[in-house]
Design a protein around this motif. Sequence first.
Motif, mmCIF file in Angstrom:
data_model
loop_
_atom_site.group_PDB
_atom_site.id
_atom_site.type_symbol
_atom_site.label_atom_id
_atom_site.label_comp_id
_atom_site.label_asym_id
_atom_site.label_seq_id
_atom_site.Cartn_x
_atom_site.Cartn_y
_atom_site.Cartn_z
ATOM 1 N N LEU A 246 0.839 -1.195 0.000
ATOM 2 C CA LEU A 246 0.000 0.000 0.000
ATOM 3 C C LEU A 246 0.880 1.253 0.000
ATOM 4 O O LEU A 246 1.802 1.368 0.806
ATOM 5 C CB LEU A 246 -0.906 -0.007 1.239
ATOM 6 N N PRO A 247 0.641 2.196 -0.912
ATOM 7 C CA PRO A 247 1.449 3.420 -0.940
ATOM 8 C C PRO A 247 1.382 4.182 0.381
ATOM 9 O O PRO A 247 0.371 4.127 1.102
ATOM 10 C CB PRO A 247 0.813 4.241 -2.079
ATOM 11 N N LEU A 248 2.445 4.923 0.702
ATOM 12 C CA LEU A 248 2.529 5.616 1.987
ATOM 13 C C LEU A 248 1.401 6.612 2.186
ATOM 14 O O LEU A 248 0.870 6.745 3.303
ATOM 15 C CB LEU A 248 3.886 6.323 2.101
ATOM 16 N N ASP A 249 0.990 7.343 1.138
ATOM 17 C CA ASP A 249 -0.081 8.321 1.318
ATOM 18 C C ASP A 249 -1.409 7.634 1.637
ATOM 19 O O ASP A 249 -2.214 8.143 2.429
ATOM 20 C CB ASP A 249 -0.210 9.210 0.085
ATOM 21 N N LEU A 250 -1.636 6.452 1.063
ATOM 22 C CA LEU A 250 -2.859 5.709 1.378
ATOM 23 C C LEU A 250 -2.787 5.090 2.768
ATOM 24 O O LEU A 250 -3.822 4.888 3.422
ATOM 25 C CB LEU A 250 -3.086 4.616 0.342
ATOM 26 N N GLN A 251 -1.584 4.811 3.227
ATOM 27 C CA GLN A 251 -1.428 4.291 4.580
ATOM 28 C C GLN A 251 -1.943 5.287 5.614
ATOM 29 O O GLN A 251 -2.540 4.900 6.626
ATOM 30 C CB GLN A 251 0.037 3.947 4.842
ATOM 31 N N ALA A 252 -1.717 6.566 5.366
ATOM 32 C CA ALA A 252 -2.205 7.606 6.288
ATOM 33 C C ALA A 252 -3.728 7.618 6.323
ATOM 34 O O ALA A 252 -4.343 7.734 7.402
ATOM 35 C CB ALA A 252 -1.664 8.970 5.868
ATOM 36 N N LEU A 255 -4.920 4.613 8.258
ATOM 37 C CA LEU A 255 -4.713 4.808 9.691
ATOM 38 C C LEU A 255 -5.827 5.664 10.274
ATOM 39 O O LEU A 255 -6.351 5.380 11.364
ATOM 40 C CB LEU A 255 -3.350 5.474 9.933
ATOM 41 N N ARG A 256 -6.214 6.702 9.543
ATOM 42 C CA ARG A 256 -7.292 7.583 10.025
ATOM 43 C C ARG A 256 -8.596 6.799 10.168
ATOM 44 O O ARG A 256 -9.347 6.978 11.136
ATOM 45 C CB ARG A 256 -7.466 8.745 9.048
ATOM 46 N N PHE A 257 -8.873 5.928 9.222
ATOM 47 C CA PHE A 257 -10.073 5.089 9.299
ATOM 48 C C PHE A 257 -10.022 4.168 10.522
ATOM 49 O O PHE A 257 -11.014 4.023 11.243
ATOM 50 C CB PHE A 257 -10.224 4.282 8.009
ATOM 51 N N LEU A 258 -8.877 3.560 10.766
ATOM 52 C CA LEU A 258 -8.751 2.642 11.898
ATOM 53 C C LEU A 258 -8.899 3.373 13.227
ATOM 54 O O LEU A 258 -9.433 2.818 14.197
ATOM 55 C CB LEU A 258 -7.406 1.921 11.834
ATOM 56 N N LEU A 299 0.906 2.947 11.682
ATOM 57 C CA LEU A 299 -0.052 2.009 11.094
ATOM 58 C C LEU A 299 0.321 0.566 11.454
ATOM 59 O O LEU A 299 -0.554 -0.255 11.739
ATOM 60 C CB LEU A 299 -0.090 2.177 9.573
ATOM 61 N N PHE A 300 1.606 0.286 11.475
ATOM 62 C CA PHE A 300 2.062 -1.051 11.843
ATOM 63 C C PHE A 300 1.588 -1.425 13.244
ATOM 64 O O PHE A 300 1.047 -2.515 13.459
ATOM 65 C CB PHE A 300 3.591 -1.123 11.761
ATOM 66 N N TYR A 301 1.752 -0.513 14.193
ATOM 67 C CA TYR A 301 1.339 -0.827 15.562
ATOM 68 C C TYR A 301 -0.178 -0.860 15.703
ATOM 69 O O TYR A 301 -0.716 -1.546 16.579
ATOM 70 C CB TYR A 301 1.966 0.155 16.542
ATOM 71 N N ARG A 302 -0.883 -0.112 14.856
ATOM 72 C CA ARG A 302 -2.337 -0.158 14.885
ATOM 73 C C ARG A 302 -2.837 -1.525 14.379
ATOM 74 O O ARG A 302 -3.827 -2.062 14.892
ATOM 75 C CB ARG A 302 -2.902 0.965 14.021
ATOM 76 N N LEU A 303 -2.148 -2.069 13.398
ATOM 77 C CA LEU A 303 -2.559 -3.359 12.840
ATOM 78 C C LEU A 303 -2.054 -4.538 13.660
ATOM 79 O O LEU A 303 -2.722 -5.574 13.765
ATOM 80 C CB LEU A 303 -2.033 -3.500 11.402
#
Length: 458
Positions: A246-252, A255-258, A299-303
């Motif tokens: 997943l591209p870095l900008d989409l990762q952000a 993360l906001r959704f999570l 995002l890694f720690y959120r997942l």
Amino acid sequence: MNKTDVLCLALGGDGLDVVMHVLQQQGWQVSHVSGASAALAELGMRRHGVGLMRVGDTTEATLHAMEQCVQACPGMEWVALCDEAFLESAPFRDLILESFFDYQLMPLDWNETLHLLDHLARRARLRQQRRAAVVQGEALGMVGNSPPMQQLRQTIRKVATAQACVLIGGESGTGKELAARAVHECSQRRAGPFVAVNCAAIAPSLIQSELFGYERGAFTGATTLKRGVIEMAQGGTLFLDEIGDLPLDLQANLLRFLQNKTINRVGGVSHLEVDVRVIAASHVDLGDAVARGRFREDLFYRLNVLTLTMPPLRKRMEDVAPLAEHFFRLCANERSARLQGFSVHALAAMADYTWPGNVRELCNRVLRAVVMSDSRWITPADLGLAQTLPVTRTDLDAARTRAERDAIHHTLLRVGHNVTHAARELGVSRMTLYRLMDKHGLAPMTREEMNGIQAAVP
């Protein structure tokens, strides 16, 4: 299935009533049907281990009915009861050799027939035990009873009780999506949708609209509103495979959704609340990707709340044979009626291979073998594997296998490859000897031997 259960099928001919009477006197539990239609209905409702098929002629219609009945229950051991004259029919002989365990001439030699049926009852009991083991192994949709798989199933059941994110690791082809589906099916969200998306299979320019959807008029070509996969998974589970791509900008945005449990469609201004559990998977080490700056640490720690690790197939080699049998059954519509399963050499070759492509590679090789095989048993060549000596679990098993092959080989040499004489010396029927020759890769039958089947069973 009772170990003494036998199905008697009448496709013409006489004498079956006497056969059933004798079997009942000998303690067998006998079921009886007449005609192919009744047999197919019976086989669809109930599993029998042993079948006696009384054949009244060798017409094309009868041969077709025989083949239909055999195909309706692949794990069943069939014996044809026929008149000696029927063996003059080449199509009939071919069908017996390819699809039946054995044949018996009418009137029956009861000593030989009862000995044969006792043998088949033991085989049927072994098949039943194997089916029970497979059913147990296929719990949660995953085949295999190796310690790694047992531990994995236990972990899945624990993980399923929570609502937190799950991160699944493991090599490509190990079944990460299968594990994600198992978590979903064991959870309270099982009634909701399970939506899977492969992040590596979507063009980077389309990922945001695929995940979050878009409003009408958001961009050129957006003529209607489109819901994204996150919204489609409302009340259920979203599986993000290969999330490391997943591209870095989409990762952000993810993360906001999570964090907020809300999304914004592309081109939209309102926040949409969503109730979705996220399960992510990656074949790369996301911790290493974080260190390299290729994946967001937050995002890694959120997942990475609850984790599952899929074992590679080379770490659970005892599951290779059950998996191969499982895929072989799934290919039932692709294979010919004569294809019976895997030769001992094929099983040995699979046990000796390291499976870099894991379960996916095994599935693909079995499918290819089922389509390409021209014999009754799948060979290493059909699987695209090198032939090796059979590797068995114990030295005793290996010694027995070698002794059996050597006995057959030397007996055939001594009698000049006369199968009838060899079978008599070995104390088995010719049909059994043919199967053993096939099993051990010994010389196939010659045309003269095929014609010799007209002789009575010794």
